[in-house]
Design a protein around this motif. Structure first.
Motif, PDB file in Angstrom:
ATOM      1  N   GLN A  66      78.981  36.545  61.276  1.00  0.00           N
ATOM      2  CA  GLN A  66      78.594  37.461  60.215  1.00  0.00           C
ATOM      3  C   GLN A  66      79.792  37.716  59.314  1.00  0.00           C
ATOM      4  O   GLN A  66      80.925  37.866  59.796  1.00  0.00           O
ATOM      5  CB  GLN A  66      78.094  38.782  60.804  1.00  0.00           C
ATOM      6  N   ASN A  67      79.549  37.698  58.026  1.00  0.00           N
ATOM      7  CA  ASN A  67      80.657  37.938  57.100  1.00  0.00           C
ATOM      8  C   ASN A  67      81.238  39.330  57.296  1.00  0.00           C
ATOM      9  O   ASN A  67      80.559  40.257  57.772  1.00  0.00           O
ATOM     10  CB  ASN A  67      80.177  37.767  55.655  1.00  0.00           C
ATOM     11  N   TYR A  68      82.481  39.505  56.928  1.00  0.00           N
ATOM     12  CA  TYR A  68      83.099  40.826  56.999  1.00  0.00           C
ATOM     13  C   TYR A  68      84.072  40.966  55.828  1.00  0.00           C
ATOM     14  O   TYR A  68      84.727  40.005  55.449  1.00  0.00           O
ATOM     15  CB  TYR A  68      83.818  41.013  58.343  1.00  0.00           C
ATOM     16  N   PRO A  69      84.155  42.158  55.204  1.00  0.00           N
ATOM     17  CA  PRO A  69      83.255  43.294  55.469  1.00  0.00           C
ATOM     18  C   PRO A  69      81.852  43.002  54.950  1.00  0.00           C
ATOM     19  O   PRO A  69      81.663  42.139  54.102  1.00  0.00           O
ATOM     20  CB  PRO A  69      83.911  44.415  54.687  1.00  0.00           C
ATOM     21  N   ASN A  70      80.901  43.762  55.438  1.00  0.00           N
ATOM     22  CA  ASN A  70      79.512  43.644  55.000  1.00  0.00           C
ATOM     23  C   ASN A  70      78.833  45.003  55.164  1.00  0.00           C
ATOM     24  O   ASN A  70      78.736  45.483  56.302  1.00  0.00           O
ATOM     25  CB  ASN A  70      78.773  42.595  55.827  1.00  0.00           C
ATOM     26  N   PRO A  71      78.433  45.651  54.099  1.00  0.00           N
ATOM     27  CA  PRO A  71      78.448  45.248  52.692  1.00  0.00           C
ATOM     28  C   PRO A  71      79.882  45.045  52.171  1.00  0.00           C
ATOM     29  O   PRO A  71      80.836  45.496  52.772  1.00  0.00           O
ATOM     30  CB  PRO A  71      77.743  46.387  51.978  1.00  0.00           C
ATOM     31  N   PHE A  72      79.988  44.411  50.973  1.00  0.00           N
ATOM     32  CA  PHE A  72      81.302  44.096  50.429  1.00  0.00           C
ATOM     33  C   PHE A  72      81.294  44.228  48.920  1.00  0.00           C
ATOM     34  O   PHE A  72      80.246  44.262  48.287  1.00  0.00           O
ATOM     35  CB  PHE A  72      81.702  42.664  50.814  1.00  0.00           C
ATOM     36  N   ASN A  73      82.481  44.281  48.334  1.00  0.00           N
ATOM     37  CA  ASN A  73      82.662  44.326  46.885  1.00  0.00           C
ATOM     38  C   ASN A  73      84.124  44.043  46.555  1.00  0.00           C
ATOM     39  O   ASN A  73      84.995  44.843  46.923  1.00  0.00           O
ATOM     40  CB  ASN A  73      82.240  45.673  46.314  1.00  0.00           C
ATOM     41  N   PRO A  74      84.457  42.975  45.818  1.00  0.00           N
ATOM     42  CA  PRO A  74      83.579  41.846  45.483  1.00  0.00           C
ATOM     43  C   PRO A  74      83.806  40.639  46.402  1.00  0.00           C
ATOM     44  O   PRO A  74      83.221  39.613  46.227  1.00  0.00           O
ATOM     45  CB  PRO A  74      84.004  41.507  44.060  1.00  0.00           C
ATOM     46  N   THR A  75      84.790  40.743  47.384  1.00  0.00           N
ATOM     47  CA  THR A  75      85.083  39.593  48.236  1.00  0.00           C
ATOM     48  C   THR A  75      84.741  39.882  49.688  1.00  0.00           C
ATOM     49  O   THR A  75      84.802  41.040  50.146  1.00  0.00           O
ATOM     50  CB  THR A  75      86.571  39.209  48.133  1.00  0.00           C
ATOM     51  N   THR A  76      84.405  38.824  50.393  1.00  0.00           N
ATOM     52  CA  THR A  76      84.132  38.914  51.828  1.00  0.00           C
ATOM     53  C   THR A  76      84.566  37.609  52.486  1.00  0.00           C
ATOM     54  O   THR A  76      84.685  36.579  51.807  1.00  0.00           O
ATOM     55  CB  THR A  76      82.649  39.188  52.089  1.00  0.00           C
ATOM     56  N   ASN A 114      83.959  35.133  46.672  1.00  0.00           N
ATOM     57  CA  ASN A 114      84.210  36.115  45.623  1.00  0.00           C
ATOM     58  C   ASN A 114      82.951  36.255  44.779  1.00  0.00           C
ATOM     59  O   ASN A 114      82.530  35.308  44.112  1.00  0.00           O
ATOM     60  CB  ASN A 114      85.395  35.678  44.757  1.00  0.00           C
ATOM     61  N   ALA A 115      82.350  37.423  44.819  1.00  0.00           N
ATOM     62  CA  ALA A 115      81.085  37.658  44.118  1.00  0.00           C
ATOM     63  C   ALA A 115      81.281  38.392  42.801  1.00  0.00           C
ATOM     64  O   ALA A 115      80.315  38.955  42.264  1.00  0.00           O
ATOM     65  CB  ALA A 115      80.126  38.443  45.021  1.00  0.00           C
ATOM     66  N   ALA A 116      82.478  38.386  42.274  1.00  0.00           N
ATOM     67  CA  ALA A 116      82.707  39.018  40.973  1.00  0.00           C
ATOM     68  C   ALA A 116      81.799  38.368  39.933  1.00  0.00           C
ATOM     69  O   ALA A 116      81.696  37.146  39.861  1.00  0.00           O
ATOM     70  CB  ALA A 116      84.174  38.872  40.569  1.00  0.00           C
ATOM     71  N   GLY A 117      81.152  39.175  39.136  1.00  0.00           N
ATOM     72  CA  GLY A 117      80.232  38.651  38.131  1.00  0.00           C
ATOM     73  C   GLY A 117      78.797  38.574  38.590  1.00  0.00           C
ATOM     74  O   GLY A 117      77.889  38.319  37.778  1.00  0.00           O
ATOM     75  N   LEU A 118      78.546  38.800  39.879  1.00  0.00           N
ATOM     76  CA  LEU A 118      77.175  38.787  40.404  1.00  0.00           C
ATOM     77  C   LEU A 118      76.653  40.216  40.526  1.00  0.00           C
ATOM     78  O   LEU A 118      77.418  41.150  40.796  1.00  0.00           O
ATOM     79  CB  LEU A 118      77.119  38.104  41.776  1.00  0.00           C
ATOM     80  N   PRO A 119      75.360  40.401  40.364  1.00  0.00           N
ATOM     81  CA  PRO A 119      74.789  41.753  40.510  1.00  0.00           C
ATOM     82  C   PRO A 119      74.690  42.152  41.978  1.00  0.00           C
ATOM     83  O   PRO A 119      74.677  41.315  42.885  1.00  0.00           O
ATOM     84  CB  PRO A 119      73.403  41.596  39.888  1.00  0.00           C
ATOM     85  N   SER A 120      74.616  43.439  42.242  1.00  0.00           N
ATOM     86  CA  SER A 120      74.428  43.944  43.599  1.00  0.00           C
ATOM     87  C   SER A 120      73.118  43.417  44.167  1.00  0.00           C
ATOM     88  O   SER A 120      72.157  43.137  43.442  1.00  0.00           O
ATOM     89  CB  SER A 120      74.410  45.474  43.606  1.00  0.00           C
ATOM     90  N   GLY A 121      73.091  43.254  45.489  1.00  0.00           N
ATOM     91  CA  GLY A 121      71.861  42.788  46.118  1.00  0.00           C
ATOM     92  C   GLY A 121      72.121  42.046  47.408  1.00  0.00           C
ATOM     93  O   GLY A 121      73.257  41.976  47.892  1.00  0.00           O
ATOM     94  N   VAL A 122      71.060  41.488  47.950  1.00  0.00           N
ATOM     95  CA  VAL A 122      71.124  40.734  49.187  1.00  0.00           C
ATOM     96  C   VAL A 122      71.231  39.243  48.862  1.00  0.00           C
ATOM     97  O   VAL A 122      70.490  38.730  48.020  1.00  0.00           O
ATOM     98  CB  VAL A 122      69.886  40.992  50.065  1.00  0.00           C
ATOM     99  N   TYR A 123      72.155  38.557  49.541  1.00  0.00           N
ATOM    100  CA  TYR A 123      72.341  37.126  49.373  1.00  0.00           C
ATOM    101  C   TYR A 123      72.304  36.456  50.742  1.00  0.00           C
ATOM    102  O   TYR A 123      72.440  37.117  51.794  1.00  0.00           O
ATOM    103  CB  TYR A 123      73.678  36.832  48.678  1.00  0.00           C
ATOM    104  N   LEU A 124      72.129  35.156  50.735  1.00  0.00           N
ATOM    105  CA  LEU A 124      72.096  34.365  51.964  1.00  0.00           C
ATOM    106  C   LEU A 124      73.224  33.343  51.939  1.00  0.00           C
ATOM    107  O   LEU A 124      73.551  32.799  50.881  1.00  0.00           O
ATOM    108  CB  LEU A 124      70.757  33.638  52.113  1.00  0.00           C
ATOM    109  N   TYR A 125      73.845  33.109  53.098  1.00  0.00           N
ATOM    110  CA  TYR A 125      74.802  32.005  53.189  1.00  0.00           C
ATOM    111  C   TYR A 125      74.360  31.088  54.323  1.00  0.00           C
ATOM    112  O   TYR A 125      73.923  31.535  55.387  1.00  0.00           O
ATOM    113  CB  TYR A 125      76.235  32.480  53.361  1.00  0.00           C
ATOM    114  N   ARG A 126      74.471  29.778  54.048  1.00  0.00           N
ATOM    115  CA  ARG A 126      73.908  28.778  54.954  1.00  0.00           C
ATOM    116  C   ARG A 126      74.953  27.720  55.286  1.00  0.00           C
ATOM    117  O   ARG A 126      75.573  27.145  54.401  1.00  0.00           O
ATOM    118  CB  ARG A 126      72.694  28.121  54.305  1.00  0.00           C
TER     119      ARG A 126
END
Length: 639
Positions: A552-562, A611-623
């Protein structure tokens, strides 16, 4: 015209490569140019590459000629020049082009020559027109072809041919290259005067001295008694008097720029500059007295017929060819991986090849191991002091946010050190992390060229050293290249060497007293070379995971990097394809957002930052996918 003496080196290199094949990635090896009748520039360059046949281990090399029309930006293969292996009988086959020249500078109408069908001692030369098959074919070697500017049906060629019909060094054609006749069996054509097709320079076969003819080869007279291995380049100044010529001195092996101020006549040739390695020149055919000389990374300009040289431009690597466009400020230059368009105010890259082979000088990868034997010496007498080894055990991200390889260095006397190294792919520099300053310090410059000075920050005892040589080297059944690095001074010095594909090979410091270490074995990307059994590194090897795992990614939730962590088990080499790792991020609609990993990885545990800078808040998936396996987890971005 392409005065292709480098092709002779290419040809001679085949014989040595039969014993020692060196794999060379594609790189520029020559640059020339012409101006067509409309004033458009056409660049002709070569790309050299080599490998070997996996059946009989014959060398496979190519030095193909390409045509770059700058007016249309059309860039294409022009002529193949290669040494290969017959696909049926697996015997050597060859088609090596040594020279190429054009009628009226038209790239459509050309004639070229070289050597083909070599069977070690059975060489055959060929000369071919653009619109024919072999028009000249005899045992021997072709070097130079010249077309008269006054009569385009008259051609001369410098050859070394011999068969039942006799021995020839200079031949000519009076019908545009369809038929050839002998001119001299004593003097070999080197260069035809562009203003008078009855005047040309030739090398006498026995003495290797320079001779001149003014009657089309009926008679010759000595103009320069300097013995040369070969002549490389001739350039004629528009004043009709000055001639610029590069030779390689027969006695010293140095390269010399020789200049004549009297049309090449006796006592007029003066050696202006001498260099220990290769140089290239190009003169401005529209301005008398202006010439350009390239040596290593530097381009020099002279506006007084070569009497003085001033630094004009410095490029990133050693130069392999230059061409000056007349009636223009533009100059073109090629280095190992780039072709440049240069003006007094700018330097632009107009063509580039991949530069990834620099990394082979010191391969950094988890599990790579280097084993050394160490010696202390006094007054030239060495004493064995034990073994040491370097082992890369892990990767990790340090306080500056950059990822490093963890390298453990240990001696048999239990002395242990830990280094953190990273490779900057843009500069080909390996940096070592300094915990005191939290700064990167230069550990090794893999992109250094011959003659470059490297000042070592991470190992200050090494001080500044110079890349002195690169030569073919064979060890453990591997044919590679050895790079020697040491300073130009006496007394206490430090020096080291690198093997391409292996890494640090030797190193040491001293004078009458000192120490040195030699590599006796290594493991590079799972392949064992030499002897690695003299040391035991089990206690340094981390416990490898037993299965694929996506954390599981950490931190989670995060802003803007995990940080996303994943593990790869220690699979067998035959299953290495399962180690192709792809890690991607998607939105909840299944649209791909980012690719974090897409490469083969050795066993181990890894971390990657998203790095999620530039993306809106919300739920994402990583595969994570590898082979037939796939793992998916959620991550939450809150801003």
């Amino acid at each position: 015209m392409m005065k292709r003496l480098l092709a002779l080196l290419f040809l001679l290199g085949f014989f040595s490569n039969i014993i020692s094949q060196t794999i060379v990635s594609p790189q520029f090896s020559e640059l020339n140019g012409i101006e067509d009748q409309q004033g458009n520039t056409h660049l002709f360059y070569r790309i050299y590459t080599s490998s070997y046949d996996s059946v009989n281990y014959w060398p496979i090399s190519s030095d193909n000629i390409y045509h770059f029309d700058l007016s249309t930006q059309a860039d294409s293969l022009f002529l193949k020049s290669y040494y290969g292996v017959d696909s049926i009988y697996h015997q050597p086959e060859e088609f090596v082009i040594s020279d190429l020249t054009f009628w009226q500078n038209n790239p459509v109408y050309f004639i070229y020559g070289g050597t083909t069908e070599i069977t070690i001692l059975n060489e055959h030369t060929f000369i071919k027109r653009f619109d024919s098959e072999n028009t000249y074919y005899r045992r021997g070697v072709e070097h130079v072809i010249e077309i008269s500017n006054q009569n385009d049906s008259l051609l001369y060629a410098g050859v070394e041919v011999y068969d039942s019909s006799g021995f020839e060094l200079t031949i000519k054609s009076i019908d545009g290259g369809w038929n050839w006749e002998s001119v001299s069996d004593e003097y070999e054509l080197l260069s035809l005067n562009p203003s008078n097709d009855q005047i040309f320079f030739a090398r006498e076969e026995i003495s290797k001295n320079l001779y001149k003819t003014t009657d089309g080869g009926s008679s010759f007279y000595l103009v320069d008694p300097s013995m040369t291995y070969w002549e490389q380049q001739y350039h004629y100044d528009p004043d009709g008097n000055h001639i610029y010529r590069i030779i390689r001195n027969f006695h010293t092996n140095d390269y010399e720029l020789k200049i004549s101020s009297n049309d090449g006549d006796p006592s007029s040739w003066v050696t202006k500059y001498t260099f220990t390695d290769q140089i290239f020149i190009s003169n401005n055919s529209s301005i008398s007295g202006e010439i350009y000389l390239a040596h290593r990374k530097n381009i020099y300009i002279s506006t007084d017929y070569g009497n003085t040289l001033n630094l004009y431009k410095t490029l990133d690597r050693n130069i392999v060819g230059i061409y000056k466009k007349p009636n223009s400020t533009k100059l073109y230059a090629a280095t190992k991986y780039k072709i440049f368009e240069i003006t007094p105010d700018s330097i632009h890259v107009i063509k580039q090849l991949p530069e990834d082979d620099n990394f082979e000088w010191y391969p950094l990868s988890i599990g790579n191991l280097w084993v050394y034997e160490n010696y202390y010496y006094e007054n030239g007498t060495p004493q064995f002091t034990g073994y040491s080894w370097d082992l890369i055990t892990d990767t990790l991200t340090l306080a500056n946010g950059k990822k490093y390889f963890k390298l453990i260095r240990r001696n048999t006397n239990t002395v242990k050190d830990t280094l953190y190294l990273r490779l900057d792919s843009t500069s080909s520099i390996i940096y070592g992390y300094d915990f005191n300053s939290e700064n990167d310090l230069l550990y090794e410059n893999l992109g250094a060229q011959l003659g470059d000075t490297i000042c070592y920050e991470y190992n200050p005892i090494w001080n500044c050293q110079i890349v002195q040589s690169e030569e073919d080297y064979s060890i453990w059944g591997l044919s590679t290249i050895k790079r020697e690095i040491y300073p130009n001074q006496v007394g206490w010095i430090c020096s080291h060497s690198l093997l391409k594909g292996i890494g640090l090979f030797t190193y040491g410091c001293g004078d009458l007293v000192g120490y040195y270490s030699n590599l006796i074995g290594c493991v590079i990307d799972g392949t064992v070379y030499g002897d690695t059994t003299v040391v035991s590194v089990e206690d340094e090897t981390p416990n490898l995971p037993k299965e694929f795992h996506l954390s599981q990614n950490y931190p989670n939730p995060f802003n803007p990097t995990t940080i996303i962590k994943y593990s790869i088990p220690n699979v067998a080499r035959s299953e290495a394809s399962q180690n192709k790792i792809v890690l991607k991020v998607y939105n909840v609609l299944g649209k791909e957002i980012a690719t974090l990993v897409n490469e083969e990885k050795p066993p181990g545990t890894y971390e990657v930052t998203f790095n999620a800078a530039g993306l809106p808040s919300g739920v994402y998936l990583y595969r994570l996918t590898t082979g037939n396996l796939s793992y998916v987890k959620k991550l939450i971005l809150i801003k």
